[in-house]
Each structure stands twice: as C-alpha cells, then as structure tokens.
Design a protein around this motif. Structure first.
Motif, short mmCIF file in Angstrom:
data_model
loop_
_atom_site.label_atom_id
_atom_site.label_comp_id
_atom_site.label_asym_id
_atom_site.label_seq_id
_atom_site.Cartn_x
_atom_site.Cartn_y
_atom_site.Cartn_z
N ALA A 159 0.86 -1.19 0.00
CA ALA A 159 0.00 0.00 0.00
C ALA A 159 0.89 1.24 0.00
N THR A 160 0.72 2.10 -1.02
CA THR A 160 1.55 3.29 -1.16
C THR A 160 0.73 4.54 -0.88
N PHE A 161 1.26 5.40 -0.04
CA PHE A 161 0.62 6.67 0.30
C PHE A 161 1.62 7.79 -0.02
N VAL A 162 1.15 8.80 -0.75
CA VAL A 162 2.02 9.86 -1.24
C VAL A 162 1.58 11.20 -0.63
N PHE A 163 2.57 12.00 -0.24
CA PHE A 163 2.31 13.27 0.43
C PHE A 163 3.06 14.39 -0.29
N SER A 164 2.38 15.50 -0.49
CA SER A 164 3.05 16.71 -0.97
C SER A 164 3.39 17.56 0.24
N ILE A 165 4.60 18.16 0.21
CA ILE A 165 5.07 19.00 1.31
C ILE A 165 5.43 20.36 0.73
N ALA A 219 9.35 27.82 9.46
CA ALA A 219 8.52 27.78 8.26
C ALA A 219 7.17 27.14 8.56
N THR A 220 6.13 27.63 7.89
CA THR A 220 4.81 27.03 7.95
C THR A 220 4.72 25.96 6.86
N VAL A 221 4.44 24.72 7.26
CA VAL A 221 4.46 23.61 6.32
C VAL A 221 3.04 23.04 6.16
N VAL A 222 2.63 22.90 4.91
CA VAL A 222 1.34 22.30 4.58
C VAL A 222 1.62 20.93 3.96
N VAL A 223 1.14 19.87 4.61
CA VAL A 223 1.32 18.50 4.13
C VAL A 223 -0.04 17.95 3.70
N ARG A 224 -0.09 17.48 2.46
CA ARG A 224 -1.35 16.91 1.93
C ARG A 224 -1.10 15.47 1.49
N TYR A 271 -2.21 10.88 -2.58
CA TYR A 271 -2.49 9.57 -3.17
C TYR A 271 -2.61 8.56 -2.05
N SER A 272 -3.70 7.79 -2.09
CA SER A 272 -3.96 6.80 -1.05
C SER A 272 -4.15 5.40 -1.62
N GLY A 273 -3.85 5.24 -2.90
CA GLY A 273 -4.06 3.94 -3.52
C GLY A 273 -5.52 3.73 -3.90
N ALA A 274 -5.76 2.65 -4.67
CA ALA A 274 -7.11 2.40 -5.18
C ALA A 274 -8.03 1.75 -4.15
N SER A 275 -7.47 1.14 -3.12
CA SER A 275 -8.33 0.38 -2.20
C SER A 275 -8.29 0.89 -0.77
N TYR A 276 -7.81 2.16 -0.61
CA TYR A 276 -7.77 2.74 0.73
C TYR A 276 -8.38 4.13 0.71
N GLN A 277 -8.94 4.51 1.83
CA GLN A 277 -9.55 5.82 1.96
C GLN A 277 -9.01 6.54 3.19
N ILE A 278 -9.02 7.86 3.14
CA ILE A 278 -8.52 8.67 4.23
C ILE A 278 -9.55 8.72 5.35
N VAL A 279 -9.08 8.58 6.56
CA VAL A 279 -9.93 8.75 7.74
C VAL A 279 -9.61 10.14 8.31
N GLY A 280 -10.59 11.03 8.31
CA GLY A 280 -10.34 12.39 8.77
C GLY A 280 -9.85 13.27 7.63
N THR A 281 -8.99 14.23 7.95
CA THR A 281 -8.55 15.22 6.97
C THR A 281 -7.37 14.72 6.15
N ASP A 282 -7.26 15.25 4.92
CA ASP A 282 -6.11 14.91 4.07
C ASP A 282 -5.03 15.98 4.10
N THR A 283 -5.19 17.02 4.96
CA THR A 283 -4.24 18.13 5.01
C THR A 283 -3.89 18.46 6.45
N ARG A 284 -2.61 18.61 6.70
CA ARG A 284 -2.12 19.01 8.02
C ARG A 284 -1.17 20.19 7.86
N THR A 285 -1.19 21.08 8.85
CA THR A 285 -0.30 22.24 8.86
C THR A 285 0.50 22.25 10.15
N VAL A 286 1.81 22.53 10.04
CA VAL A 286 2.69 22.50 11.21
C VAL A 286 3.80 23.52 11.00
N THR A 287 4.39 23.97 12.10
CA THR A 287 5.53 24.89 12.05
C THR A 287 6.80 24.12 12.41
#
Length: 337
Positions: free
Chosen positions: A219-225, A264-269, A272-288
């Motif tokens: 299972a591959t999960f991809v995040f943009s930073i 720095a203010t970082v936005v992580v999204r 990609y969650s793969g074809a057979s998985y779904q996100i629980v909760g939010t797909d975006t997090r913000t942190v310093t």
C-alpha cells in the motif's frame, strides 16, 4: 576625543602610503588612546546569536617621518602577511590569511573578546577581528572556494562572518575609499560586522496509520510538502513529495531531516492513497518547523481499507527548492509498484 561612525569597506581603515596631507607632518597623535566598537547592520535576529568578537593585535603602526600617515610593522607571528599593497582583493585575502594564522596557532591569544556594541579601548596599531558564536565549540566552516569563515547561530538563523582587518587611528571612509587630503583622524571607530544570514534547517516527521490492510500488494501513500517562509504563505521556501509504503496494518513514518527552514509554515497533503484505501479524517495538516533543541515537527494521517479490493501504483517525483527557490533536479521514487 571625537567619535565618527563609519561603515567598514573592503579597505577597512587600512591606511596606505597614499594618505598624504600636504604641508602637514604627522598630524595624528601617536600616543592618543583609541577605541573600537562593532555593531550589527540590518539583521535584527543577530542579537540572539550570542556573538563575541575576538580582537588580535597583528602589528604596530609606524609614523612616517615626512607625511601625515603611517606604515605597518607586523608581529613575527603574522610575518607571512603581505601588506605592501592593499586594495579590495588583497585586503580580503590578508584578513583571511591573518585569521588562518590565528586558527592554526594556539599560542596567539586575543587581546580581548567583546560583544556587539561594546567599546574596546586599544592603543594605535593593526588589528584582526574574528566574530563567532560564543556558545559554539567549532565555529569555522569553509566555502566552495576553500576559504574559511566563522559562524554564529540563533535559534532560527545561522550567520556567516568574514574576518576584519583594521587599524587605529583611521580616517573617514568616503565612497569605499579613505580620504587622502581631507578629514580628521578618527581615534574612536565604529565598524559594522561583515555578515551574511541564512535560515537554519529543521526536520519534519510524517506518520501514517493504516487500520486495515487488504493483502493485495504493498500500500503506497504519497504526500506533498510545501513549506512557506511564514504564516502568510506568500514565499515558498521548500517543496517536495514523499511516500510511505506499507505491507500490513499498523504504523509507519518518514522523516525529512534538517531540510526545511526553522519557523517555516508547512502544509502536508495526502495526495495519493491507492485504489483500495480511503482517508480517515482530513487529508491536510499544517505545522511549524521547530527549533533544533525541540522535538521535530510531526503530522499524522490515518487510512482504512475501502473494501473494494482494487490495487493501484504510484510514481514519486520529488522537487526540492534551495534558499533561492530554484528547483533542483527531480529524483524519482518508484515505490509502490
């Protein structure tokens, strides 16, 4: 005693034989006490970097018997210095060579170590100033040209200093040059530190929790930073893509070490969650990004199977921006095939 403020230039108050006041012989007072103060320029955070300026005596000034000027007589420890001609290039080299002599010879002791905006009383002479972080054991680095410079660090910034070679008394610096025919001798001199600032880098942790695994391949999960200079999110300072590949339920993490400017203010999204998985909760997090003496900034994402038994794959293209926001060559990660 008259005090004048001047900005240090590449000539830095080193008076050569061209300082002639026609018709006047030795107008400067060889025995008059001198003083120097080092000040910050336009970098407000520098006051948080615990800077100390070590001042070394390089040699004496020798009065010219015929003109209102002097030459230099260097201490034997600095005999390798060539001060016969001093222009922008040779001055910079002489200051760097003087600092290297100091760093290589533990027997050479500074006459004083002072902080910014503190006045140091000196006799007339030729001196070397070496600013650095007082709380750092190792405070030297080398640039790409092999030149040594010193550093100091605040919680969020690193400062790079060039050594300063200066003489007392001096004359006023006008448009980068010492006046040859006008002006009074300056016995109480203020010098602006030669310093560059760059952000210190902190780390980011991405934690992925997978509630159920569908046993249909990795299972591959991809995040943009995307990291921005501050909360306004106007200036992008870092951009990248990272992936986490899992082979079962549970928790995995990836750490981006010492690559994002502190503060720095970082936005992580999760993009990609793969074809057979779904996100629980939010797909975006913000942190310093936290200072280095604190735990690394961390964001967490959760996924679950969507019970479709589908399988997918991804290609991870990474783009990293340097301090000038110029993209580096992308690196591809073919995880999750």
């Amino acid at each position: 005693m008259k005090k004048k403020k001047r900005n240090i230039s590449l000539l830095a108050g080193l008076l050569g034989l061209s300082l002639l006041l026609h018709g006047t012989i030795q107008a400067w007072e060889a025995d008059q006490p001198c003083a120097v103060t080092f000040e910050n320029g336009t970098l407000p955070d520098l006051v948080n970097a615990n800077v100390v300026i070590d001042v070394y005596e390089v040699g004496n000034v020798v009065p010219d018997p015929s003109y209102d000027t002097y030459s230099f007589e260097v201490d034997p420890a600095f005999s390798a210095l060539d001060l016969s001609t001093l222009d922008d290039e040779t001055y910079t080299r002489a200051a760097s060579n003087a600092m290297n002599i100091v760093l290589e010879n533990e027997a050479i002791e500074p006459v004083a170590g002072i902080g910014m905006d503190e006045k140091l009383d000196l006799t007339n002479g030729l001196y070397l100033a070496v600013p650095h972080g007082n709380d750092l054991t190792d405070y030297t680095k080398q640039n790409m040209r092999g030149e040594t410079y010193t550093i100091a660090q605040s919680p969020t910034k690193e400062y790079h200093f060039s050594p300063i070679l200066f003489s007392l008394p001096t004359k006023e610096n006008i448009n980068g040059e010492i006046s040859t025919g006008n002006g009074e001798w300056i016995y109480d001199s203020t010098i602006t530190l030669k310093v560059e600032e760059e952000p210190r880098k902190g780390s980011l942790e991405i934690v992925k929790t997978l509630d159920r695994f569908d046993d249909n391949g990795p299972a591959t999960f991809v995040f943009s930073i995307e990291a921005y200079e501050d909360e306004s999110r106007e200036t992008l300072v870092y951009s990248n893509v990272e992936s986490i590949v899992m082979n079962g339920a549970g928790q995995e993490r990836v750490v981006l070490e010492n690559c994002i400017p502190i503060g720095a203010t970082v936005v992580v999204r999760e993009v990609y969650s793969g074809a057979s998985y779904q996100i629980v909760g939010t797909d975006t997090r913000t942190v310093t990004i936290a200072p280095l003496d604190q735990p690394a900034a961390s964001v967490a994402f959760e996924n679950d199977s969507n019970d479709t038994d589908h399988h997918g794959s991804s290609v991870n293209n990474r783009y990293t921006y340097d301090e000038r926001q110029s993209p580096n060559e992308p690196q591809q990660d073919f995880g999750g095939r």
